[in-house]
Design an enzyme around this catalytic site. Structure first.
Site, PDB file in Angstrom:
ATOM      1  N   TRP A   1      37.449 -29.518  12.104  1.00 25.02           N
ATOM      2  CA  TRP A   1      37.791 -30.778  11.422  1.00 25.02           C
ATOM      3  C   TRP A   1      37.594 -30.669   9.911  1.00 25.02           C
ATOM      4  O   TRP A   1      38.068 -31.504   9.148  1.00 25.02           O
ATOM      5  CB  TRP A   1      36.985 -31.947  12.007  1.00 25.02           C
ATOM      6  N   ASP A   2      36.916 -29.610   9.496  1.00 29.10           N
ATOM      7  CA  ASP A   2      36.706 -29.362   8.062  1.00 29.10           C
ATOM      8  C   ASP A   2      38.035 -29.362   7.304  1.00 29.10           C
ATOM      9  O   ASP A   2      38.115 -29.808   6.159  1.00 29.10           O
ATOM     10  CB  ASP A   2      36.064 -27.983   7.838  1.00 29.10           C
TER      11      ASP A   2
ATOM     12  N   GLU B   1      24.651 -33.072  13.728  1.00 27.04           N
ATOM     13  CA  GLU B   1      24.477 -32.375  15.007  1.00 27.04           C
ATOM     14  C   GLU B   1      23.004 -32.273  15.421  1.00 27.04           C
ATOM     15  O   GLU B   1      22.705 -31.686  16.455  1.00 27.04           O
ATOM     16  CB  GLU B   1      25.128 -30.995  14.931  1.00 27.04           C
TER      17      GLU B   1
ATOM     18  N   LYS C   1      21.353 -33.489   9.644  1.00 25.07           N
ATOM     19  CA  LYS C   1      21.881 -32.192   9.201  1.00 25.07           C
ATOM     20  C   LYS C   1      22.871 -32.376   8.046  1.00 25.07           C
ATOM     21  O   LYS C   1      22.917 -31.585   7.117  1.00 25.07           O
ATOM     22  CB  LYS C   1      22.571 -31.520  10.391  1.00 25.07           C
ATOM     23  N   GLN C   2      23.699 -33.397   8.146  1.00 24.30           N
ATOM     24  CA  GLN C   2      24.713 -33.630   7.111  1.00 24.30           C
ATOM     25  C   GLN C   2      25.095 -35.098   7.104  1.00 24.30           C
ATOM     26  O   GLN C   2      24.796 -35.838   8.036  1.00 24.30           O
ATOM     27  CB  GLN C   2      25.956 -32.795   7.375  1.00 24.30           C
TER      28      GLN C   2
END
Length: 767
Positions: free
Chosen positions: A358-359, A489, A601-602
């Site tokens: 998906w990046d 995640e 994580k992000q």
């Protein structure tokens, strides 16, 4: 402590001094590519120390059978491995009877690598004293041609400094390679044929299962002091997967013996007869000649930099960082071939497999839209349209019906091939990024034609998925989405991830909007699509009920949307109160401990605020940023860029600058202690966004470019170019003014801090 051996330089990545501990990291950082193939910066000569060999060909992969402890229904059958391709760069070298091997020399001095990003050329040089006492000076130049993307070039020069030398060059091509990352230790290549003529050799091999055929080739020219010796091999060794030539020359003290090696790959994706194609590549390369090939390379990169460069004045490390990111993006994908995509490691390593995450839609498309022409971004959207049938098949395997589409987390050909269940089955937000990219493409380019031609079918498949994936909760009297993993995640199998729920609602609303528009304005497309997908008003009203009544977890106490239902049940210890020795937590903690922690994580909820910035007030952004950022460990490469953009939006320039350095130098400074596995290519597009959208404040609203320019105190100025609807606008931001200039034939209106500014072609406007 981050690594800091890379010398600061505006245009080059430079390493000085030979250190065996750094070899694998440097192999990643000095990687080269040309969109069609690439390679880690492995030494040409034999090296007996620790190394991670890697050459890669775009679009070629192997379906490595999934290895799991317990098979679950709907599990992907394989993990698509990016293949370590046959090696064409190898040149074994003997000097006065001794093998050249940097791990075994008496001494290695003046060792230097330079990746000259302006030229697209990799240089390496050193002086070494061999065990036999001979002192030599070595200079190597290597590049992968942009003009002919099947051709690579090596020039390897050796000068004996303290005596005459008999130099034996033993160049080879070898298909007997294996992936470091293989589930069952299988070989992925089957050798078919080995052939050679005078100075040329061809090894043809085929991948098992996928049956891609590749001819790996070489042609060698031996020179003394720059003059062709017309030497032919004194010996040829071959087996069924490798061929190696031997050339012997006598070189007197202070003279230079060299080998120029042409090599590369021709593949069945592009040719019926790969061997004939390889011969043609060699002939063409010889006709152009080494020095012209190199000159053409410099010109081709100059053309890329002309449009995609970002300049930064007064901060060499920041400048080097952004250019490294832009360089790697262009090495990985140039948009020439709609069958290809942007792998998360590009041509720098094997990790993550697959070529598409998906990046691409969430991070990469903005870079390619603004620095190339819109056709490149359209190719990336077309790639997903071409895989719609597979997305419907993927959803079918999980029990979804009626043309619902679930795009894969990781893919090569549209089939899901990611083998961690909590991501494969649960990280479904990827579907939303694909819909968002369609919206983003139209917003930026103004080209609506993609949606009636192709995009609406993708949107309908995605809307059907969200409608079926949502569950009606009688307890809440609302629709909920259960058992998901968001972009963070470090939380698996949670209920009502805010970002996923918000995307699902938006996707359905946006799809309905497009259906209505196409019915009014493109009636023949409308009839064709409705007939093809068998959609009626009753189904659309069921979707709408889900979108209109979607549940979003919210905390009245904190005044924020919650990342998921159970977020406040966690022990909310902030990152700055975490012992530094525990970082990165993904390398220090058990997975169980990570999942129970509040650590992110992000960007997750904040990713939603990034995509849908105009749905929220600045006060809401500030509140959410202040709540979530202190729990974010940024252990995903995709995290710092989003936070940099949002910090800049909130006028927190020190924080924005810190995040910018982290995203731009993530690999150069090895923040996450993993660069030896390869570079983080897709997050590099986020670095570009952190300057253009973060500091430059660029947005597209109502068909016009808007800017809110800001500048870190560490910089004197910065500039970038945007290709907006075939008009090239240059933006230069200084500490107290912003300058705009335009290449094009007609004027353009831009908005700066909300005020309209008219920019005319070939004139400078200062605000």
């Amino acid at each position: 402590m981050n690594q800091d051996y890379i010398k600061a330089d505006n245009w080059s990545i430079i390493e000085e001094g030979f250190d065996v501990e750094r070899v694998k990291s440097s192999e990643s950082l000095f990687s080269i590519g040309n969109g069609a193939m690439g390679q880690r910066a492995n030494f040409e000569e034999h090296y007996s120390g620790e190394t991670f060999q890697g050459s890669y060909i775009a679009g070629i992969y192997y379906p490595d059978k999934t290895k799991v402890g317990w098979w679950k229904n709907g599990y992907p059958e394989y993990f698509a491995k990016v293949l370590n391709a046959p090696n064409w760069i190898g040149i074994d070298i003997e000097i006065n009877g001794e093998n050249l091997d940097l791990a075994k020399c008496q001494s290695v001095d003046n060792f230097k690598r330079e990746l000259n990003m302006k030229e697209g050329v990799y240089y390496r040089s050193f002086q070494a004293i061999l065990q036999n006492g001979l002192n030599i000076s070595v200079n190597i130049t290597r590049f992968l041609s942009l003009d002919n993307d099947e051709l690579g070039v090596i020039n390897y020069e050796i000068t004996p400094l303290n005596g005459d030398a008999k130099i034996v060059f033993k160049p080879y091509v070898d298909s007997g390679v294996q992936n470091e990352d293989a589930n069952w230790e299988e070989k992925f290549w089957e050798p078919l044929e080995v052939k050679y003529t005078a100075n040329e050799a061809f090894v043809t091999a085929r991948t098992f299962k996928t049956h891609f055929t590749a001819t790996t080739f070489m042609q060698n020219t031996i020179l003394i002091n720059g003059s062709n010796t017309n030497a032919t091999p004194s010996n040829v060794e071959k087996n069924n997967e490798k061929v190696q030539f031997t050339y012997e020359i006598n070189v007197s003290k202070d003279a230079t013996g060299s080998i120029q090696k042409l090599g590369g790959y021709t593949v069945s994706l592009n040719h019926e007869n790969t061997q004939v194609a390889a011969q043609n590549v060699i002939s063409e390369g010889l006709k152009i000649g080494y020095s012209n090939l190199k000159e053409n390379q410099i010109q081709a990169w100059a053309k890329i930099w002309e449009m995609s460069d970002i300049t930064i004045d007064g901060d060499v490390k920041a400048q080097q960082g952004i250019r490294f990111n832009i360089f790697q993006l262009n090495q990985t994908y140039l948009g020439k071939d709609s069958r290809l995509n942007i792998g998360p490691k590009g041509f720098t390593g094997e990790k993550y497999g697959g070529s598409t995450y998906w990046d691409t839609e969430a991070y990469c498309i903005p870079f390619y839209m603004a620095t190339k022409d819109q056709q490149v971004a359209r190719n990336l959207l077309t790639y997903r349209y071409n895989q719609l049938d597979k997305a419907i098949e993927n959803a079918g395997k999980l029990g979804f019906k009626n043309g619902a589409a679930l795009y894969p987390m990781v893919t090569m050909n549209g089939e899901e091939c990611h083998n961690e269940w909590e991501i494969t089955f649960e990280e479904i937000h990827r579907n939303g990024a694909i819909a968002f990219a369609i919206f983003n493409y139209f917003r930026f380019t103004g080209d609506y034609s993609y949606i009636p031609e192709k995009g609406l079918e993708v949107l309908i498949g995605i809307a059907r998925f969200w409608h079926q994936r949502a569950t009606y909760s009688t307890y809440r009297n609302q629709y909920v989405i259960l058992g998901v993993t968001g972009p963070n995640e470090y939380e698996n199998n949670v209920n009502n991830n805010f970002y996923t729920n918000y995307l699902a609602k938006w996707c359905i609303d946006y799809t309905i909007e497009q259906i209505n528009k196409i019915e009014k304005e493109y009636s023949s497309d409308f009839a064709r699509i409705m007939n093809k997908v068998n959609l009626d008003a009753a189904e659309i009203s069921h979707w709408k009920a889900v979108a209109d009544n979607m549940y979003f977890p919210y905390s009245d106490e904190y005044g924020v949307y919650l990342q998921q239902d159970g977020f406040l049940d966690k022990e909310l210890v902030k990152v700055h109160d975490l012992d530094k020795s525990q970082r990165p937590i993904n390398q220090k903690w058990s997975w169980d401990r990570i999942l129970r922690s509040p650590y992110i994580k992000q960007a997750d909820t904040l990713q939603g605020f990034y995509f849908f910035e105009d749905h929220f007030t600045k006060e809401q952004l500030e509140k959410h940023f202040d709540f979530y950022e202190p729990f974010t460990v940024h252990e995903s490469s995709l995290s710092p860029c989003v936070h940099s953009i949002q910090a800049a939006t909130l006028d927190r320039m020190e924080q924005a600058y810190t995040f910018y350095l982290r995203t731009s130098r993530l690999d150069l400074d090895d923040y996450n202690k993993e660069v030896e596995e390869g570079c983080h290519i897709t997050s590099m597009a986020g670095t570009w966004m952190s300057i253009v959208e973060g500091f430059g404040g660029m947005r597209v609203k109502n068909d016009a470019l808007h800017f809110e320019p800001k500048i870190p105190s560490q910089w004197q100025g910065y500039s970038f170019k945007i290709n907006f609807r075939n008009q090239i606008l240059k933006v230069e931001v200084l500490q107290n003014e912003t300058k705009f200039s335009l290449e094009g034939s007609k004027e353009i209106s831009v908005f700066v801090n909300g005020k309209e500014v008219l920019v005319e072609p070939n004139s400078l406007v200062t605000v």
